[in-house]
Design a protein around this motif. Structure first.
Motif, PDB file in Angstrom:
ATOM      1  N   PRO A   8       4.198  15.239  29.162  1.00 17.68           N
ATOM      2  CA  PRO A   8       3.511  15.242  27.861  1.00 17.68           C
ATOM      3  C   PRO A   8       2.302  14.311  27.856  1.00 17.68           C
ATOM      4  N   ALA A   9       2.489  13.103  28.387  1.00 21.89           N
ATOM      5  CA  ALA A   9       1.365  12.159  28.425  1.00 21.89           C
ATOM      6  C   ALA A   9       0.273  12.662  29.363  1.00 21.89           C
ATOM      7  N   GLY A  10       0.665  13.274  30.474  1.00 24.85           N
ATOM      8  CA  GLY A  10      -0.312  13.798  31.425  1.00 24.85           C
ATOM      9  C   GLY A  10      -1.143  14.908  30.803  1.00 24.85           C
TER      10      GLY A  10
ATOM     11  N   GLN B 118      -4.675  17.769  40.497  1.00 23.73           N
ATOM     12  CA  GLN B 118      -4.962  17.184  39.188  1.00 23.73           C
ATOM     13  C   GLN B 118      -3.691  16.809  38.433  1.00 23.73           C
ATOM     14  N   VAL B 119      -2.681  17.644  38.511  1.00 22.27           N
ATOM     15  CA  VAL B 119      -1.459  17.402  37.728  1.00 22.27           C
ATOM     16  C   VAL B 119      -0.819  16.058  38.066  1.00 22.27           C
ATOM     17  N   PRO B 120      -0.496  15.792  39.320  1.00 18.84           N
ATOM     18  CA  PRO B 120       0.099  14.473  39.595  1.00 18.84           C
ATOM     19  C   PRO B 120      -0.857  13.334  39.312  1.00 18.84           C
ATOM     20  N   TRP B 121      -2.156  13.570  39.521  1.00 26.02           N
ATOM     21  CA  TRP B 121      -3.139  12.523  39.214  1.00 26.02           C
ATOM     22  C   TRP B 121      -3.075  12.173  37.723  1.00 26.02           C
ATOM     23  N   ALA B 122      -3.090  13.200  36.870  1.00 26.67           N
ATOM     24  CA  ALA B 122      -3.069  12.965  35.420  1.00 26.67           C
ATOM     25  C   ALA B 122      -1.746  12.325  35.013  1.00 26.67           C
ATOM     26  N   GLY B 128       2.823   5.107  31.382  1.00 20.16           N
ATOM     27  CA  GLY B 128       2.715   3.839  30.653  1.00 20.16           C
ATOM     28  C   GLY B 128       1.944   3.979  29.356  1.00 20.16           C
ATOM     29  N   PHE B 129       1.184   5.065  29.208  1.00 18.72           N
ATOM     30  CA  PHE B 129       0.503   5.305  27.942  1.00 18.72           C
ATOM     31  C   PHE B 129       1.400   6.184  27.062  1.00 18.72           C
ATOM     32  N   ASP B 130       1.284   5.977  25.777  1.00 20.84           N
ATOM     33  CA  ASP B 130       2.077   6.741  24.821  1.00 20.84           C
ATOM     34  C   ASP B 130       1.397   8.079  24.535  1.00 20.84           C
ATOM     35  N   ALA B 131       2.132   9.153  24.734  1.00 17.63           N
ATOM     36  CA  ALA B 131       1.553  10.483  24.554  1.00 17.63           C
ATOM     37  C   ALA B 131       0.987  10.653  23.144  1.00 17.63           C
TER      38      ALA B 131
END
Lengths: 153, 153
Positions: A8-10, B118-122, B128-131
């Motif tokens: 979700p965050a990604g 891109q997916v794993p990078w994102a 750690g960030f809140d969605a």
DNA sequence: TCCTAATTGACAACATACTGTCAATACTCA
DNA sequence: TGAGTATTGACAGTATGTTGTCAATTAGGA
């Protein structure tokens, strides 16, 4: 972390990144429009701002690091500005090659004129937005950039 | 709204704008690094993404509007992509000049490969960030862009 | 002191995006 | 139908940013 789907965050971050790309383009266009007729552009305004807000004259390399751009990009803009008499180079006692960049009187006047346009523009655009929310978003973007820069220079 | 000083929201917005400029540069550099070796770049990935996510083949002008860029910028990238066999032009029954752009098989494969990076990078960067906080920032940026586009095209 | 590494400016090549202009095509409406 | 308007692709020119390379200079350690 090597799933084939976004968390979700990604997913939210990916959307945010794409929005930043779009907004960046819009803002540059808006800045150029705003500065039309002053001889300045978004890029030049930013460089002159970096010079203006430095506590003392700095080198091109320092300005580039401060702005998150490459030396070469800033150097070219600074050279253009110097060619138009908006900035000047000072001898640097600490480094024979790396001269210090300052705003000339003409440069200071141009920057002040740009600021007179930018301030009401920013105030108008910000109207209706919550300052605290803007600050919060700014902190979030800073956090993302910090993280990007932490991984690799 | 023509004071000589920023309102609190105006000041916050100005800081946000400058942060967007910086982050945009960082993200483009990161994207190019991420796609190194795939033959794609940030710009190409974005254009191919716009083609990929369109519900049906679209014209260059449509893609440009969708991405917030000029026709000419997108056209050049699309022409480059066509030269490398990543996209192809289709006849447009509704408009003789404005051909429709599609991803070739090679293009689809390249885009899928880029997505795998891109997916794993994102996901990693978003860790750690809140969605919800990311979504909130995204909404705010969208609001700012809407406002910019409302004023002038 | 001297060797090595890092920094810096200069130069070249390139990618990406902009504006402006033109002709071809499509659209609108009287 | 036909005239005027808007859209579109093509082309040229320019601004802004990147990478890569080189030599000059500075800084640091053996």
């Amino acid at each position: 972390m090597t799933n084939e789907h976004h968390t979700p965050a990604g997913a939210a971050l990916t959307g945010l990144v794409l929005e930043i790309f779009r907004l960046n383009g819009r803002l540059l266009a808006e800045g150029d429009r705003l500065m039309a007729g002053t001889g300045l552009t978004s890029a030049r305004w930013q460089v002159m701002g970096a010079i203006h807000f430095a506590s003392k004259p700095q080198t091109v390399s320092w300005l580039a690091r401060n702005m998150g751009l490459t030396r070469q990009a800033v150097q070219r803009v600074v050279n253009d500005l110097e060619g138009e008499g908006l900035v000047a180079f000072q001898e640097n006692p600490a480094h024979r090659r790396a001269q210090l960049v300052t705003l000339t009187q003409k440069g200071q006047a141009a920057y002040a004129g740009a600021d007179q346009r930018q301030v009401p523009w920013a105030n108008d655009l910000a109207e209706g937005f919550d300052a605290a929310e803007l600050e919060q978003a700014l902190e979030l973007l800073r956090g993302i950039r910090d993280r990007l820069e932490a991984v690799r220079g």
